[in-house]
Write a protein that holds these residues in place. Sequence first.
Motif, PDB file in Angstrom:
ATOM      1  N   PRO A  44       0.835  -1.217   0.000  1.00  0.00           N
ATOM      2  CA  PRO A  44       0.000   0.000   0.000  1.00  0.00           C
ATOM      3  C   PRO A  44       0.862   1.257   0.000  1.00  0.00           C
ATOM      4  CG  PRO A  44      -0.794  -1.572   1.627  1.00  0.00           C
ATOM      5  CD  PRO A  44       0.531  -2.089   1.146  1.00  0.00           C
ATOM      6  N   ARG A  45       0.473   2.246  -0.763  1.00  0.00           N
ATOM      7  CA  ARG A  45       1.256   3.469  -0.894  1.00  0.00           C
ATOM      8  C   ARG A  45       0.817   4.528   0.112  1.00  0.00           C
ATOM      9  NH1 ARG A  45       0.574   6.274  -5.988  1.00  0.00           N
ATOM     10  NH2 ARG A  45       2.504   7.338  -5.383  1.00  0.00           N
ATOM     11  N   ASP A  46       1.744   5.396   0.457  1.00  0.00           N
ATOM     12  CA  ASP A  46       1.417   6.611   1.193  1.00  0.00           C
ATOM     13  C   ASP A  46       0.928   7.622   0.163  1.00  0.00           C
ATOM     14  OD1 ASP A  46       1.261   8.909   2.639  1.00  0.00           O
ATOM     15  OD2 ASP A  46       3.358   8.952   3.288  1.00  0.00           O
ATOM     16  N   LEU A  47      -0.344   7.965   0.213  1.00  0.00           N
ATOM     17  CA  LEU A  47      -0.940   8.805  -0.819  1.00  0.00           C
ATOM     18  C   LEU A  47      -0.891  10.296  -0.489  1.00  0.00           C
ATOM     19  CD1 LEU A  47      -4.065   6.621  -1.706  1.00  0.00           C
ATOM     20  CD2 LEU A  47      -1.806   6.608  -2.765  1.00  0.00           C
ATOM     21  N   LYS A  48      -0.314  10.642   0.630  1.00  0.00           N
ATOM     22  CA  LYS A  48      -0.225  12.048   1.003  1.00  0.00           C
ATOM     23  C   LYS A  48       0.598  12.814  -0.025  1.00  0.00           C
ATOM     24  CE  LYS A  48       1.012  15.163   4.787  1.00  0.00           C
ATOM     25  NZ  LYS A  48       1.581  15.265   6.165  1.00  0.00           N
ATOM     26  N   GLY A  49       0.042  13.926  -0.482  1.00  0.00           N
ATOM     27  CA  GLY A  49       0.738  14.748  -1.457  1.00  0.00           C
ATOM     28  C   GLY A  49       0.549  14.298  -2.887  1.00  0.00           C
ATOM     29  N   THR A  50      -0.191  13.208  -3.133  1.00  0.00           N
ATOM     30  CA  THR A  50      -0.466  12.743  -4.494  1.00  0.00           C
ATOM     31  C   THR A  50      -1.895  13.132  -4.874  1.00  0.00           C
ATOM     32  OG1 THR A  50      -1.459  10.579  -3.981  1.00  0.00           O
ATOM     33  CG2 THR A  50       0.965  10.732  -3.944  1.00  0.00           C
ATOM     34  N   ARG A  51      -2.233  12.941  -6.141  1.00  0.00           N
ATOM     35  CA  ARG A  51      -3.599  13.261  -6.563  1.00  0.00           C
ATOM     36  C   ARG A  51      -4.618  12.288  -5.982  1.00  0.00           C
ATOM     37  NH1 ARG A  51      -1.186  10.711 -10.821  1.00  0.00           N
ATOM     38  NH2 ARG A  51      -2.349   9.274 -12.169  1.00  0.00           N
ATOM     39  N   TRP A  52      -4.127  11.229  -5.347  1.00  0.00           N
ATOM     40  CA  TRP A  52      -5.014  10.229  -4.742  1.00  0.00           C
ATOM     41  C   TRP A  52      -5.213  10.488  -3.251  1.00  0.00           C
ATOM     42  CZ3 TRP A  52      -6.632   7.673  -8.895  1.00  0.00           C
ATOM     43  CH2 TRP A  52      -5.751   7.510  -9.976  1.00  0.00           C
ATOM     44  N   GLU A  53      -4.657  11.576  -2.755  1.00  0.00           N
ATOM     45  CA  GLU A  53      -4.744  11.858  -1.320  1.00  0.00           C
ATOM     46  C   GLU A  53      -6.200  11.865  -0.861  1.00  0.00           C
ATOM     47  OE1 GLU A  53      -3.074  15.098   1.985  1.00  0.00           O
ATOM     48  OE2 GLU A  53      -2.576  15.324  -0.141  1.00  0.00           O
ATOM     49  N   GLY A  54      -6.443  11.252   0.282  1.00  0.00           N
ATOM     50  CA  GLY A  54      -7.801  11.166   0.813  1.00  0.00           C
ATOM     51  C   GLY A  54      -8.451   9.820   0.576  1.00  0.00           C
ATOM     52  N   LEU A 357      19.128  11.227 -20.456  1.00  0.00           N
ATOM     53  CA  LEU A 357      18.925  10.705 -19.109  1.00  0.00           C
ATOM     54  C   LEU A 357      19.439  11.691 -18.065  1.00  0.00           C
ATOM     55  CD1 LEU A 357      19.859   6.931 -19.451  1.00  0.00           C
ATOM     56  CD2 LEU A 357      17.596   7.931 -19.165  1.00  0.00           C
ATOM     57  N   GLY A 358      20.578  12.323 -18.352  1.00  0.00           N
ATOM     58  CA  GLY A 358      21.109  13.308 -17.430  1.00  0.00           C
ATOM     59  C   GLY A 358      20.152  14.467 -17.239  1.00  0.00           C
ATOM     60  N   GLU A 359      19.580  14.947 -18.339  1.00  0.00           N
ATOM     61  CA  GLU A 359      18.614  16.038 -18.251  1.00  0.00           C
ATOM     62  C   GLU A 359      17.353  15.587 -17.526  1.00  0.00           C
ATOM     63  OE1 GLU A 359      17.848  17.398 -22.169  1.00  0.00           O
ATOM     64  OE2 GLU A 359      19.917  18.033 -22.562  1.00  0.00           O
ATOM     65  N   LEU A 360      16.922  14.362 -17.810  1.00  0.00           N
ATOM     66  CA  LEU A 360      15.686  13.836 -17.232  1.00  0.00           C
ATOM     67  C   LEU A 360      15.774  13.737 -15.723  1.00  0.00           C
ATOM     68  CD1 LEU A 360      12.916  12.615 -18.045  1.00  0.00           C
ATOM     69  CD2 LEU A 360      14.024  10.388 -18.034  1.00  0.00           C
ATOM     70  N   PHE A 361      16.818  13.104 -15.230  1.00  0.00           N
ATOM     71  CA  PHE A 361      16.934  12.905 -13.795  1.00  0.00           C
ATOM     72  C   PHE A 361      17.459  14.144 -13.084  1.00  0.00           C
ATOM     73  CE2 PHE A 361      16.975   8.408 -15.231  1.00  0.00           C
ATOM     74  CZ  PHE A 361      15.806   8.047 -14.599  1.00  0.00           C
ATOM     75  N   GLY A 362      18.070  15.025 -13.831  1.00  0.00           N
ATOM     76  CA  GLY A 362      18.498  16.277 -13.229  1.00  0.00           C
ATOM     77  C   GLY A 362      17.342  17.175 -12.873  1.00  0.00           C
ATOM     78  N   THR A 363      16.167  16.926 -13.503  1.00  0.00           N
ATOM     79  CA  THR A 363      14.983  17.737 -13.223  1.00  0.00           C
ATOM     80  C   THR A 363      14.061  17.098 -12.208  1.00  0.00           C
ATOM     81  OG1 THR A 363      13.714  16.698 -15.018  1.00  0.00           O
ATOM     82  CG2 THR A 363      15.023  18.641 -15.575  1.00  0.00           C
ATOM     83  N   MET A 364      14.446  15.952 -11.667  1.00  0.00           N
ATOM     84  CA  MET A 364      13.540  15.271 -10.747  1.00  0.00           C
ATOM     85  C   MET A 364      13.369  16.036  -9.442  1.00  0.00           C
ATOM     86  SD  MET A 364      14.207  11.176 -11.081  1.00  0.00           S
ATOM     87  CE  MET A 364      12.854  10.785  -9.997  1.00  0.00           C
ATOM     88  N   GLY A 365      14.438  16.584  -8.902  1.00  0.00           N
ATOM     89  CA  GLY A 365      14.333  17.344  -7.667  1.00  0.00           C
ATOM     90  C   GLY A 365      14.303  16.457  -6.444  1.00  0.00           C
ATOM     91  N   GLU A 366      14.560  17.076  -5.290  1.00  0.00           N
ATOM     92  CA  GLU A 366      14.645  16.319  -4.042  1.00  0.00           C
ATOM     93  C   GLU A 366      13.318  15.667  -3.689  1.00  0.00           C
ATOM     94  OE1 GLU A 366      16.163  18.763  -0.980  1.00  0.00           O
ATOM     95  OE2 GLU A 366      18.122  19.055  -1.930  1.00  0.00           O
ATOM     96  N   GLY A 367      12.204  16.348  -3.960  1.00  0.00           N
ATOM     97  CA  GLY A 367      10.911  15.789  -3.607  1.00  0.00           C
ATOM     98  C   GLY A 367      10.645  14.460  -4.294  1.00  0.00           C
ATOM     99  N   LEU A 368      10.968  14.391  -5.603  1.00  0.00           N
ATOM    100  CA  LEU A 368      10.744  13.148  -6.336  1.00  0.00           C
ATOM    101  C   LEU A 368      11.725  12.079  -5.902  1.00  0.00           C
ATOM    102  CD1 LEU A 368       9.899  14.361  -9.937  1.00  0.00           C
ATOM    103  CD2 LEU A 368       8.381  13.268  -8.291  1.00  0.00           C
ATOM    104  N   GLU A 369      12.971  12.479  -5.582  1.00  0.00           N
ATOM    105  CA  GLU A 369      13.936  11.494  -5.100  1.00  0.00           C
ATOM    106  C   GLU A 369      13.457  10.879  -3.790  1.00  0.00           C
ATOM    107  OE1 GLU A 369      17.768  13.235  -4.850  1.00  0.00           O
ATOM    108  OE2 GLU A 369      17.966  13.530  -7.015  1.00  0.00           O
ATOM    109  N   GLU A 370      12.900  11.714  -2.915  1.00  0.00           N
ATOM    110  CA  GLU A 370      12.391  11.197  -1.643  1.00  0.00           C
ATOM    111  C   GLU A 370      11.206  10.280  -1.875  1.00  0.00           C
ATOM    112  OE1 GLU A 370      11.472  14.632   0.621  1.00  0.00           O
ATOM    113  OE2 GLU A 370      13.569  15.219   0.905  1.00  0.00           O
ATOM    114  N   ALA A 371      10.326  10.646  -2.824  1.00  0.00           N
ATOM    115  CA  ALA A 371       9.167   9.797  -3.122  1.00  0.00           C
ATOM    116  C   ALA A 371       9.602   8.453  -3.673  1.00  0.00           C
ATOM    117  CB  ALA A 371       8.238  10.505  -4.127  1.00  0.00           C
ATOM    118  N   ALA A 372      10.604   8.484  -4.570  1.00  0.00           N
ATOM    119  CA  ALA A 372      11.091   7.232  -5.143  1.00  0.00           C
ATOM    120  C   ALA A 372      11.734   6.365  -4.057  1.00  0.00           C
ATOM    121  CB  ALA A 372      12.108   7.525  -6.254  1.00  0.00           C
ATOM    122  N   ALA A 373      12.501   6.988  -3.179  1.00  0.00           N
ATOM    123  CA  ALA A 373      13.143   6.233  -2.088  1.00  0.00           C
ATOM    124  C   ALA A 373      12.096   5.628  -1.173  1.00  0.00           C
ATOM    125  CB  ALA A 373      14.071   7.159  -1.312  1.00  0.00           C
ATOM    126  N   LYS A 374      11.041   6.384  -0.886  1.00  0.00           N
ATOM    127  CA  LYS A 374       9.989   5.882  -0.013  1.00  0.00           C
ATOM    128  C   LYS A 374       9.329   4.640  -0.615  1.00  0.00           C
ATOM    129  CE  LYS A 374       7.225   8.914   1.776  1.00  0.00           C
ATOM    130  NZ  LYS A 374       6.110   9.904   1.879  1.00  0.00           N
TER     131      LYS A 374
END
Length: 379
Positions: A44-54, A357-374
């Motif tokens: 099960p995912r943590d949906l907080k902050g996603t469009r599925w929140e709630g 790929l460098g451009e793609l992942f360079g635009t992910m940002g810390e928020g997306l990195e944290e989401a992916a790690a979670k």
Amino acid sequence: MADPATCPPLTRASVQAAHDLIKPYIHLTPLLTCTTLSRIASTPRDLKGTRWEGRVPARPRMDLVFKCENFQKVGAFKARGAFHAVERLKQEPGFDPSTGVVTHSSGNHAQALALAARENGIKAYIVMPEISAKPKIAATKGYGAEVIFSGSTSVEREKVTKEVMERTGARLVPPYDHPDIILGQGTLGLEMQGQAREVFKGEGLDGVLAPCGGGGMLSGVALSCEGTGIRVWGCEPEKDGADDAKRGYYSGKRVESVSTLTIADGLRTPLGLYPWGIIYERRLVGGMYSVSEEEIKMALRLVYERMKIVIEPSSAVSLAIALYNEDFRKMVEEEGGEKGWKIGCVFTGGNVSLEALGELFGTMGEGLEEAAAKDQIGE
């Protein structure tokens, strides 16, 4: 292109016949597993902050397998349809190889037709958007094709293609909207079914998630599964209306034009007429789902870090649906029950540059990195 009126019927048997015809020219690509990705998909995912929140997080059980067309000739499934189309065209009375063949493509079908034409001593003219990935342009030229550049929309590409046909007399081999292309692409579905029975020790797939651009591969896979009990679902990006097949499927009217710059560049085309007939009118596809750009990036990153293979963004869309689309996940939970489902994800290709790929992942940002790690640790 061969006259559609003379093409084989759009059936599973015709997909089997197409497979027999092109087997000498294609690779039997592997069907890989990844315990970590199946575990994440079943958590099960943590949906907080996603469009599925709630919503209450879905609790599906999924065993995922991956049909790796990134290991196919030219690095994509498109080789299947191109070789089948050329083989069928060669059988047509009066076909003159000297006039050549032509198509429009952002890259993978371009390379595929260029290779199929070269293998048969046929001249190939390829219309490509100016924004096509540089490795795809270089590979297409490397296979001996003459590349002509156009704008990025399907209308612009088709206009230039028509001009080339009028100038050279070349025969059109469309990227997706033709029975011969559909039947060729569907051969990956046949292979996946047999390979899955080996992986799951005699048990078959419950369903297949397949990306959808023009719909040639999705409709071909649907044909390959007809009558088998295996369900098929289409997967799209949602950026800038790239989810045209989904919108058409649920409105009952095919969307005929798309203008999007989704990172899933192989899925920027509108759903074709022949695929529409299979996907919607015959209802061989059970539903359409879409994901955001961020979700595609996160799925792509997981494949690189956990499976250690190179795929392009379009390939990651099927996995992203399994991981992040709560509508799909809820459906699997409710209908798959405690046993869950065995689901095949199609990795459509692996043609992506290191610079991209460098451009793609360079635009992910810390928020997306944290989401992916979670997601990776199942929090």
